[in-house]
Write an enzyme that holds these catalytic residues in place. Structure first.
Site, PDB file in Angstrom:
ATOM      1  N   ASP A   1       7.405  -2.837  -4.595  1.00 31.05           N
ATOM      2  CA  ASP A   1       6.064  -2.307  -4.393  1.00 31.05           C
ATOM      3  C   ASP A   1       6.135  -0.795  -4.495  1.00 31.05           C
ATOM      4  O   ASP A   1       7.135  -0.240  -4.950  1.00 31.05           O
ATOM      5  CB  ASP A   1       5.451  -2.789  -3.072  1.00 31.05           C
ATOM      6  CG  ASP A   1       6.147  -2.217  -1.835  1.00 31.05           C
ATOM      7  OD1 ASP A   1       7.070  -1.389  -1.984  1.00 31.05           O
ATOM      8  OD2 ASP A   1       5.766  -2.589  -0.716  1.00 31.05           O
TER       9      ASP A   1
ATOM     10  N   ARG B   1      -3.493  -4.959   6.412  1.00 28.61           N
ATOM     11  CA  ARG B   1      -3.022  -3.576   6.303  1.00 28.61           C
ATOM     12  C   ARG B   1      -3.980  -2.774   5.421  1.00 28.61           C
ATOM     13  O   ARG B   1      -4.007  -2.947   4.207  1.00 28.61           O
ATOM     14  CB  ARG B   1      -1.609  -3.504   5.719  1.00 28.61           C
ATOM     15  CG  ARG B   1      -1.125  -2.057   5.551  1.00 28.61           C
ATOM     16  CD  ARG B   1       0.381  -1.943   5.389  1.00 28.61           C
ATOM     17  NE  ARG B   1       0.867  -2.418   4.113  1.00 28.61           N
ATOM     18  CZ  ARG B   1       2.125  -2.241   3.671  1.00 28.61           C
ATOM     19  NH1 ARG B   1       2.995  -1.600   4.437  1.00 28.61           N
ATOM     20  NH2 ARG B   1       2.506  -2.714   2.505  1.00 28.61           N
TER      21      ARG B   1
END
Length: 543
Positions: free
Chosen positions: A449, A168
């Site tokens: 996160d 990613r």
């Protein structure tokens, strides 16, 4: 030739010997051939986001686009057939690109590993380039790691199952300020993609799989079109057949939810499906409608996957993907094992089990976990309920999701002082860790996160902006929020002690968080707000 010899390229950060292996003249030249034509398009698309936000602020709600109705209504087109290593994706593990994590994730028994340069990675120069080194070594099969604390050695298992690697890159909104091309900071998305693709695409193909990606934070099908153009040129430059790349798009913005068909269509020969990026999706709903009093959400813990707008988004995503014969991936289980508390650990793992059961029964082809110890649980649920490599054949033709369903803000729950304090605590702790170069942080037995920190600060902003009232009867004002901020900060200082607190970045974290929760100033992303604090360029004033 060295990395300094490529015309138009300036690297403003220190380059170690291992980094020179990534920042080769050939790789940087490849990077320029993607940055120069596509960065201006990226900037135009970011400006479209600004204009779209202005419409939302005026009360214009999103809807399915009339100009692309022909794409949605055409049953004949399909996405790409799954590539090797992506047919069965029933359990995917995600995490940052540090060396130990890469080894553990590839070894843990998950079917795929999403190596993350984005939300679980604080984009320091070393984190990013070390991550490129780590992924290259993993693909070559040479990666090892020795823990300096206990001398424990890590390496890829021999003869056992190794997860398929998916990378990613960072989102279109981010820049890599350590590298200039023609005196302009390079797109972080193009930077991460280009270096990884240049060094590893041919070896991945030789290994029997291919260069696979997860694409984050997109807000329109035009942004998917840009990625597709980047893919085509990159493959042409390296002499790799078009369609070799596969990309799964995270549907993690409310606007993208209205353009899922179009996003798959733009990526057709490169599409590997869509994923329910649940935490960013909640953040996006709050952010995009932050000025709209009809979209005030209760405590973060009350906003679940069974909330009306979340349930509608999941059902539409599964139906859309399977109609186009691509994977519909489920979302993240943020729980992590709780040591020294068997009852709490049992309850947390049961939450994971029920979440995964809901996903597989809804029609998802796979799911995400954040910790290697959760792979076994997720596998048990999917193995019991999914006897085929995927369930793309489950069409979900019973589903009919309207624009009003996607925009249904009626969520059962309330705003509590406990919820406010929880948001403040998560915001402070995560931002402090991010400023120290850590993008994936265990907080209160959840792996947090950037997305969950974004929810926390956005809810605080929204509640203050609209003078929301807590269930205890307190009106949420800037003064009230600042009072709780001080109290939560004092708790942290007391818990850490003077020496550890003074060595931390909590005071800086508090300053940034305080600027974002008064209902006035609002940065589009925490990561862009904080980024200049962690860059290592020679003269920040020039950027």
């Amino acid at each position: 030739m060295s990395y300094n010899s490529v015309p138009g390229v300036k690297i403003l950060a220190p380059v170690s010997k291992s980094h020179e292996q990534i920042l080769t003249p050939e790789a940087l030249s490849f990077l320029t051939k993607l940055q120069r034509p596509f960065n201006p398009v990226r900037k135009e698309l970011l400006q479209r986001r600004v204009l779209r936000q202005q419409e939302l602020d005026r009360g214009v709600l999103p809807d399915f686009l009339p100009e692309t109705a022909h794409i949605r209504n055409d049953d004949t087109w399909r996405g790409a057939y799954p590539s090797p290593g992506l047919v069965d994706r029933r359990v995917e593990i995600t995490g940052p690109v540090d060396r130990k994590m890469v080894i553990n994730a590839l070894n843990c028994g998950a079917y795929t590993y999403m190596a993350d340069f984005e939300d679980s990675n604080a984009p320091t120069w070393n984190n990013n380039i070390d991550g490129q080194v780590n992924l290259r070594d993993a693909i070559l099969g040479t990666i090892t790691y020795t823990n300096p604390g206990n001398n424990k050695k890590y390496s890829l298992r021999k003869g056992g199952k190794i997860a398929t690697l998916i990378v990613r890159p960072r989102g279109w909104h981010l820049e890599e300020k350590h590298v200039l091309i023609d005196n302009i900071p390079v797109s972080a998305s193009i930077f991460d993609f280009a270096l990884y693709f240049f060094h590893n695409a041919k070896k991945l193909i030789e290994n029997g799989i291919g260069p696979y990606f997860y694409l984050p934070k997109m807000e329109s099908y035009l942004e998917a079109r840009l990625w597709n153009d980047v893919f085509n040129v990159a493959q042409d430059l390296l002499g790799i057949p078009r369609g070799t790349i596969r990309a799964t798009v995270l549907i993690e913005t409310i606007l993208a939810a209205f353009e899922m068909d179009e996003i798959i269509y733009e990526l057709r020969e490169h599409s590997a499906g869509l994923n329910c990026g649940r935490w960013d999706y909640i953040f996006s709903v709050i952010k995009k409608f932050r000025h709209n009093p009809n979209f005030i959400l209760p405590d973060r813990g009350d906003v679940t996957m069974t909330s009306p707008f979340m349930d509608s988004y999941v059902r539409l995503l599964i139906k859309t993907c399977h109609r186009r014969r691509v994977h519909a991936m489920g979302g993240m289980a943020a729980q992590i094992p709780i040591k020294n508390d068997p009852e709490a650990n049992k309850a947390a793992l049961e939450k994971v089990r029920q979440d995964k059961l809901r996903e597989v029964k809804a029609g998802h082809d796979g799911t995400w976990v954040a910790h290697p110890d959760l792979v076994k649980i997720a596998l048990e649920v999917f193995d019991e309920n999914l006897k085929t490599p995927n369930q793309i054949f489950v069409r979900r033709e019973d589903v009919n999701v309207t624009a009003l369903d996607l925009l249904n803000p009626n969520v059962q729950g309330s705003i509590t002082e406990k919820g406010i304090r929880g948001n403040i605590s998560v915001g402070l702790t995560y931002v402090e860790s991010w400023l120290r170069g850590l993008g994936c942080v265990p907080i209160n037995n959840l792996m947090e996160d950037a997305a969950t920190a974004e929810i926390s600060r956005s809810q605080l902003w929204q509640w203050v902006r609209h003078s929301s009232r807590t269930v205890e009867g307190k009106i949420i004002t800037p003064e009230y929020i600042n009072k709780l901020l001080e109290e939560e900060m004092n708790k942290i200082e007391k818990q850490l002690g003077p020496q550890q607190f003074s060595a931390s970045k909590y005071l800086l974290a508090k300053r940034y968080l305080a600027s974002q929760i008064t209902g006035k100033e609002y940065s589009e992303f925490l990561t862009t707000l904080l980024y200049d604090e962690i860059i290592e360029v020679q003269n920040k004033a020039k950027l």
